[in-house]
Design an enzyme around this catalytic site. Structure first.
Site, PDB file in Angstrom:
ATOM      1  N   LEU A  11      17.141  29.826  25.032  1.00 58.76           N
ATOM      2  CA  LEU A  11      17.831  28.787  24.282  1.00 58.76           C
ATOM      3  C   LEU A  11      17.864  27.495  25.078  1.00 58.76           C
ATOM      4  O   LEU A  11      18.163  27.497  26.291  1.00 58.76           O
ATOM      5  CB  LEU A  11      19.274  29.205  23.969  1.00 58.76           C
ATOM      6  CG  LEU A  11      19.433  30.410  23.044  1.00 58.76           C
ATOM      7  CD1 LEU A  11      20.051  31.571  23.818  1.00 58.76           C
ATOM      8  CD2 LEU A  11      20.302  30.066  21.855  1.00 58.76           C
ATOM      9  N   ASP A  12      17.570  26.408  24.413  1.00 59.06           N
ATOM     10  CA  ASP A  12      17.803  25.090  24.982  1.00 59.06           C
ATOM     11  C   ASP A  12      19.307  24.913  25.138  1.00 59.06           C
ATOM     12  O   ASP A  12      20.107  25.590  24.477  1.00 59.06           O
ATOM     13  CB  ASP A  12      17.209  24.031  24.048  1.00 59.06           C
ATOM     14  CG  ASP A  12      17.442  22.626  24.546  1.00 59.06           C
ATOM     15  OD1 ASP A  12      17.243  22.376  25.747  1.00 59.06           O
ATOM     16  OD2 ASP A  12      17.856  21.776  23.730  1.00 59.06           O
ATOM     17  N   LEU A  13      19.724  23.977  25.997  1.00 55.35           N
ATOM     18  CA  LEU A  13      21.164  23.748  26.208  1.00 55.35           C
ATOM     19  C   LEU A  13      21.678  22.613  25.328  1.00 55.35           C
ATOM     20  O   LEU A  13      22.390  22.837  24.350  1.00 55.35           O
ATOM     21  CB  LEU A  13      21.439  23.450  27.681  1.00 55.35           C
ATOM     22  CG  LEU A  13      22.896  23.178  28.042  1.00 55.35           C
ATOM     23  CD1 LEU A  13      23.785  24.371  27.728  1.00 55.35           C
ATOM     24  CD2 LEU A  13      23.015  22.799  29.517  1.00 55.35           C
ATOM     25  N   ASP A  14      21.301  21.373  25.658  1.00 53.36           N
ATOM     26  CA  ASP A  14      21.801  20.206  24.925  1.00 53.36           C
ATOM     27  C   ASP A  14      21.271  20.196  23.500  1.00 53.36           C
ATOM     28  O   ASP A  14      20.061  20.215  23.278  1.00 53.36           O
ATOM     29  CB  ASP A  14      21.379  18.904  25.627  1.00 53.36           C
ATOM     30  CG  ASP A  14      21.921  18.810  27.041  1.00 53.36           C
ATOM     31  OD1 ASP A  14      23.067  19.228  27.252  1.00 53.36           O
ATOM     32  OD2 ASP A  14      21.193  18.313  27.929  1.00 53.36           O
TER      33      ASP A  14
END
Length: 217
Positions: A11-14
């Site tokens: 998963l990407d964060l931002d």
């Protein structure tokens, strides 16, 4: 999409796990103030949410390397605080993580932020312990390209197969990085990327929410 599901969920964060817009915009302004540059619009700053910042500054404003170094230093100094403190979880994140654990999935953060700031933001939100790995640009090397971060993740798990993995993100950089590494990718529409941007890079699926993502996995 693989019908039998995935073992590793990146998963990407931002824009995917946390809404960090306020802290990032504040840090962008600090970086530009450090080089006494004010000829920018809020629309330009918003476009920086997602891609590696150094490349965005060079492309948008034509800064030379010395100016880029100074702007990035100002950005990093402010981000060290704002990047951790100014984050909120998107709706459904906690429920999604709990579900994934119940299904025996491996959860991995793959971000263009540094791992220290990413871990700090996740800890502040109370979900750091939900992840098997947090991979940032500093550990992966390079300028923060998502493909390099994904490659670092793959190296971390001996015997991992790309077919077992899926990348979830809100910008084209997440989708294209996954494609470059031969991995499936799901785009989410609640983050910073527009539908037009995400459709243009042909993700395996386009979802309105993490609840919709869960149905695919």
């Amino acid at each position: 999409m693989r019908k039998q599901g995935y073992t590793y969920i990146l998963l990407d964060l931002d824009g995917t796990i946390t809404d960090s817009k306020e802290g990032l915009l504040e840090s962008y302004r600090a970086g530009l103030a450090a080089v006494h540059f004010s000829d920018y619009t809020e629309e330009q700053l918003l476009s920086f949410l997602g891609p590696p910042l150094r490349q965005s500054l060079k492309y948008s404003f034509g800064f030379d390397e010395t100016t880029l170094d100074a702007a990035m230093q100002g950005f990093r100094e402010r981000l060290a605080v704002a990047g951790i403190e100014k984050n909120t979880l998107y709706p459904g994140v906690r429920e999604f993580l709990q579900w994934a654990h119940g299904q025996g999935k491996k959860l991995i953060v793959a971000t263009s932020k540094t791992s220290r700031i990413a871990r700090g933001a996740l800890e502040r939100c109370g979900i750091l312990g939900d992840f098997d790995m947090v991979a940032g640009k500093d550990e992966a090397g390079g300028a923060g390209e998502k493909a390099a971060v994904i490659a670092y993740v793959l190296e971390h798990f001996p015997g991992i197969q790309k077919e077992e993995c899926v990348m979830i993100g809100d910008r084209k950089y997440d989708i294209l990085g996954a494609r470059e590494m031969g991995m499936d990718a799901i785009a989410v529409l609640y983050g910073y990327g527009s539908r037009e941007e995400l459709e243009s890079c042909c993700p395996d699926a386009l979802c309105e929410s993490l609840q919709d993502v869960k149905k695919l996995l």
